[in-house]
Design a protein around this motif. Structure first.
Motif, PDB file in Angstrom:
ATOM      1  N   VAL A   3       0.783  -1.275   0.091  1.00  0.00           N
ATOM      2  CA  VAL A   3      -0.092   0.134   0.027  1.00  0.00           C
ATOM      3  C   VAL A   3       0.909   1.223  -0.077  1.00  0.00           C
ATOM      4  O   VAL A   3       1.626   1.663   1.002  1.00  0.00           O
ATOM      5  CB  VAL A   3      -0.897   0.130   0.994  1.00  0.00           C
ATOM      6  N   ASN A   4       0.841   1.787  -1.080  1.00  0.00           N
ATOM      7  CA  ASN A   4       2.007   3.029  -1.212  1.00  0.00           C
ATOM      8  C   ASN A   4       1.204   4.357  -2.072  1.00  0.00           C
ATOM      9  O   ASN A   4       1.897   5.259  -2.356  1.00  0.00           O
ATOM     10  CB  ASN A   4       3.006   2.556  -2.038  1.00  0.00           C
ATOM     11  N   GLY A   5       0.121   4.492  -1.914  1.00  0.00           N
ATOM     12  CA  GLY A   5      -0.728   5.528  -2.409  1.00  0.00           C
ATOM     13  C   GLY A   5      -2.117   5.324  -2.381  1.00  0.00           C
ATOM     14  O   GLY A   5      -2.985   4.629  -1.927  1.00  0.00           O
ATOM     15  N   THR A   6      -2.722   6.476  -2.792  1.00  0.00           N
ATOM     16  CA  THR A   6      -4.159   6.460  -2.767  1.00  0.00           C
ATOM     17  C   THR A   6      -4.576   7.491  -4.011  1.00  0.00           C
ATOM     18  O   THR A   6      -3.619   7.868  -4.775  1.00  0.00           O
ATOM     19  CB  THR A   6      -4.885   7.419  -1.468  1.00  0.00           C
ATOM     20  N   SER A  63       0.344  10.330  -2.970  1.00  0.00           N
ATOM     21  CA  SER A  63       0.932   9.847  -1.785  1.00  0.00           C
ATOM     22  C   SER A  63       0.029   9.498  -0.860  1.00  0.00           C
ATOM     23  O   SER A  63      -1.093  10.025  -0.955  1.00  0.00           O
ATOM     24  CB  SER A  63       1.853  10.821  -1.055  1.00  0.00           C
ATOM     25  N   PRO A  64      -0.087   8.486   0.078  1.00  0.00           N
ATOM     26  CA  PRO A  64      -1.178   7.959   1.022  1.00  0.00           C
ATOM     27  C   PRO A  64      -1.371   9.180   1.982  1.00  0.00           C
ATOM     28  O   PRO A  64      -0.865  10.145   2.048  1.00  0.00           O
ATOM     29  CB  PRO A  64      -0.594   6.613   1.674  1.00  0.00           C
ATOM     30  N   LYS A  65      -2.457   8.889   2.938  1.00  0.00           N
ATOM     31  CA  LYS A  65      -2.994   9.987   3.621  1.00  0.00           C
ATOM     32  C   LYS A  65      -1.834  10.277   4.952  1.00  0.00           C
ATOM     33  O   LYS A  65      -1.672  11.461   4.969  1.00  0.00           O
ATOM     34  CB  LYS A  65      -4.175   9.298   4.575  1.00  0.00           C
ATOM     35  N   THR A  66      -1.075   9.223   5.313  1.00  0.00           N
ATOM     36  CA  THR A  66      -0.069   9.743   6.454  1.00  0.00           C
ATOM     37  C   THR A  66       1.144   8.891   5.837  1.00  0.00           C
ATOM     38  O   THR A  66       0.923   7.982   5.196  1.00  0.00           O
ATOM     39  CB  THR A  66      -0.641   9.168   7.604  1.00  0.00           C
ATOM     40  N   ILE A  67       2.251   8.931   6.820  1.00  0.00           N
ATOM     41  CA  ILE A  67       3.304   8.340   6.475  1.00  0.00           C
ATOM     42  C   ILE A  67       3.158   6.859   7.072  1.00  0.00           C
ATOM     43  O   ILE A  67       3.733   5.735   6.502  1.00  0.00           O
ATOM     44  CB  ILE A  67       4.408   8.780   7.404  1.00  0.00           C
ATOM     45  N   ALA A  68       2.336   6.733   8.146  1.00  0.00           N
ATOM     46  CA  ALA A  68       2.104   5.250   8.671  1.00  0.00           C
ATOM     47  C   ALA A  68       1.245   4.569   7.691  1.00  0.00           C
ATOM     48  O   ALA A  68       1.116   3.385   7.690  1.00  0.00           O
ATOM     49  CB  ALA A  68       1.177   5.288   9.895  1.00  0.00           C
ATOM     50  N   SER A  69       0.563   5.107   6.622  1.00  0.00           N
ATOM     51  CA  SER A  69      -0.349   4.643   5.696  1.00  0.00           C
ATOM     52  C   SER A  69       0.358   3.553   4.535  1.00  0.00           C
ATOM     53  O   SER A  69      -0.085   2.943   4.036  1.00  0.00           O
ATOM     54  CB  SER A  69      -1.031   5.552   4.818  1.00  0.00           C
ATOM     55  N   ASN A  70       1.610   4.037   4.519  1.00  0.00           N
ATOM     56  CA  ASN A  70       2.858   3.329   3.491  1.00  0.00           C
ATOM     57  C   ASN A  70       2.978   1.847   4.449  1.00  0.00           C
ATOM     58  O   ASN A  70       3.452   2.005   5.398  1.00  0.00           O
ATOM     59  CB  ASN A  70       4.064   3.661   3.564  1.00  0.00           C
TER      60      ASN A  70
END
Length: 381
Positions: free
Chosen positions: A234-237, A252-259
């Motif tokens: 999971v590396n984007g939205t 980029s995803p919602k937050t750093i933790a989202s990666n």
């Protein structure tokens, strides 16, 4: 100021001041080696500095107004968040400026002013607890910036606590139950959608969301190169969805933790392999950069189209809950909590670094599980 002789030959210089929180008289003191005019002058300066620290009375002379502070803070804030968060913040500030003069001097801001404002919109008003908390947090962030810039000496929002209203507290359990679906409800929805050709894609998406805890935008942005047969990266939205030009843009995803890497149970793997076959039949070929879950137009199914189908399901399946793409993410948290998995591992799986909703669902589900254990033990004959 007065002076006391100490047994060791030194001198204690003492001054009174009023505690800003209790308004009671207190004493501050320092000890010096001498009792001379120069020592007294030094003592006065040191005592004033000490009292200023004790009472947080730094000298603030800034003439910046509330709206000027907002403009300055927001110009930086919007560069650190997603566009939707920036838009939500603008709406929050509009609400604030309807109740508090935008031209008010920031250094004049105090706790009572904002406590009264929050009481008016929530305690005696009609705004929800969650939205009022969002307003408070936004103001808190803005005033923290003001303190850093020395526009005022302390944050007037920090001491404020919003207490949930009694009627909301009484409905809390019911509201938490409505944030996620039970397994039986998930299977009911999937079964209903699988009966119709035009909604079988929706059925696969729902089951995959439930088994992985992905946000819908994260699911839309998944490409075949992100799948290795056992897990997904999971590396984007999906940030832009343009039907007219048939274009999408992965951001980029919602937050750093989202990666994160999400390991897949066998059923989720089966869903992807089935999807791969169906996509190949429909679009003749598959490349590594193609998205996974495609509508008949060859684009990721839009969230609005997905949620429209969910609204029909509420009525057709007689589900007394508000269905949206996000409820399956919450349902995944509920599923893992029922399996007694640690909260930290759940947060890592769903990509949360600070997850209030995840924590609430986890605590709610685990408490319900404990209650069921006690009920079973009490029914032993």
């Amino acid at each position: 100021m007065w002076i006391e002789n100490l047994p060791n030959g030194k001198y204690k210089y003492i001054e009174r001041y009023n505690d800003p929180y209790t308004d009671k008289s207190k004493k501050a003191s320092i000890t010096l080696n001498k009792n001379t005019p120069q020592a007294k002058k030094q003592a006065l300066a040191l005592l004033q500095e000490k009292i200023d620290k004790l009472t947080n009375q730094d000298e603030i002379t800034s003439k910046i107004t509330l709206v000027e502070l907002y403009d300055e803070w927001f110009s930086r804030y919007q560069k650190t968040v997603k566009q939707r968060s920036a838009i939500a913040t603008r709406k929050v500030i509009k609400k604030v400026f309807k109740n508090i003069p935008p031209d008010m001097l920031v250094r004049k801001a105090d706790r009572q002013l904002f406590l009264k404002f929050l009481d008016e919109i929530y305690t005696f008003g009609n705004l929800s607890y969650s939205y009022t908390t969002q307003i408070k947090n936004t103001l808190g962030n803005m005033f923290s910036y003001a303190v850093e810039r020395k526009y005022l000496s302390k944050n007037p929002i920090t001491p404020i606590k919003i207490k949930r209203k009694k009627d909301e507290e009484e409905n809390y359990k019911q509201k938490m139950d409505e944030k996620y679906l039970e397994k039986e409800e998930i299977y009911q929805i999937i079964s209903y959608l699988q009966e119709r050709n035009q909604t079988r894609l929706h059925a696969r998406i729902i089951e995959f969301l439930w088994l992985t805890g992905l946000r819908y935008g994260e699911l839309q942005a998944l490409q075949w190169k992100d799948y290795d047969g056992k897990s997904i990266d999971v590396n984007g939205t999906l940030g832009v969805y343009n039907k007219a030009e048939n274009k999408t843009k992965k951001i980029s995803p919602k937050t750093i933790a989202s990666n994160r890497i999400v390991d897949l149970p066998q059923r989720a793997i089966d869903i992807l392999e089935e999807t791969r076959v169906l996509n190949k039949i429909s679009f003749n070929k598959i490349s590594s950069t193609d998205y996974l879950f495609l509508s008949n137009r060859g684009m990721p199914l839009s969230i609005s189209a997905f949620n429209r189908v969910l609204k029909n399901i509420e009525k057709d399946c007689h589900i007394d809950k508000t269905l949206s793409s996000h409820i399956f993410r919450h349902s995944h948290v509920s599923l893992l909590a029922e399996l007694n998995l640690p909260l930290k591992s759940i947060m890592e799986r769903v990509g949360h670094s600070n997850a209030n909703t995840t924590l609430k669902i986890y605590n709610h589900v685990t408490k319900k599980t404990r209650d069921e254990v006690m009920e079973a033990l009490n029914n032993i004959k």
